[in-house]
Write a protein that holds these residues in place. Sequence first.
Motif, mmCIF file in Angstrom:
data_model
loop_
_atom_site.group_PDB
_atom_site.id
_atom_site.type_symbol
_atom_site.label_atom_id
_atom_site.label_comp_id
_atom_site.label_asym_id
_atom_site.label_seq_id
_atom_site.Cartn_x
_atom_site.Cartn_y
_atom_site.Cartn_z
ATOM 1 N N LYS A 121 0.840 -1.208 0.000
ATOM 2 C CA LYS A 121 0.000 0.000 0.000
ATOM 3 C C LYS A 121 0.870 1.251 0.000
ATOM 4 C CE LYS A 121 -3.915 -1.798 2.660
ATOM 5 N NZ LYS A 121 -4.704 -1.554 3.865
ATOM 6 N N ARG A 125 0.914 4.264 -2.712
ATOM 7 C CA ARG A 125 0.763 5.685 -2.353
ATOM 8 C C ARG A 125 1.961 6.509 -2.839
ATOM 9 N NH1 ARG A 125 -1.028 3.390 2.953
ATOM 10 N NH2 ARG A 125 -3.291 3.207 2.754
ATOM 11 N N THR A 160 -5.508 4.698 -7.426
ATOM 12 C CA THR A 160 -4.918 4.398 -6.113
ATOM 13 C C THR A 160 -5.934 3.664 -5.236
ATOM 14 O OG1 THR A 160 -3.539 6.373 -6.266
ATOM 15 C CG2 THR A 160 -3.800 5.397 -4.078
ATOM 16 N N ILE A 164 -5.529 -0.117 -3.738
ATOM 17 C CA ILE A 164 -5.515 -0.295 -2.277
ATOM 18 C C ILE A 164 -6.611 -1.299 -1.890
ATOM 19 C CG2 ILE A 164 -5.947 0.835 -0.050
ATOM 20 C CD1 ILE A 164 -3.311 1.833 -1.066
#
Length: 181
Positions: A121, A125, A160, A164
Amino acid sequence: MIKKFEDKMQKSIESLEREYNSIRAGRANPHVLDKIKVDYYGTPTPLQQVGNISVPEPRIITIQPWETSLLKAIEKEIMQSDIGINPTNDGKVIRLVFPELTEERRKELVKDVKKKGEAAKVAIRNIRRDANDSLKKANKNSEITEDELKDQQDKVQKATDKYIKTIDGMIDKKSKEILTV
């Protein structure tokens, strides 16, 4: 422009998948051997390329090398690896018997799964941050307008969020697999 960042995010997912495949969950999974290389005539060669790997029973992996001269080398590499299983060798085939996982070991593995998921993750990011930085730079250099900048940043954020969410699903699935006795 966004495509290259999405490709990077996809690669992070694939990397996590490979990591998870190498974690054993009480069942014999031939992927635990993926990182093992054997010296084959002076060349480090993946184990899958020097023999036949099969799973005849849920907790046993057998490795039948194409050449019996490789038995000792394969055995040595397995012992030096981090899979934590001692191979048995009958002169033709190497057997790896996976013991039943203890509750404590299962919980440790789940923690490891979550830690690797969190690392993935963070990677996603970081890719988002890089994408946004390059978009802002393009805007500053008058390559894209403010509206395009906003639109592209929304797309980056959606990508994103999607990745995720995929990682969260992978963490849950692998954790359940490990905790299932």
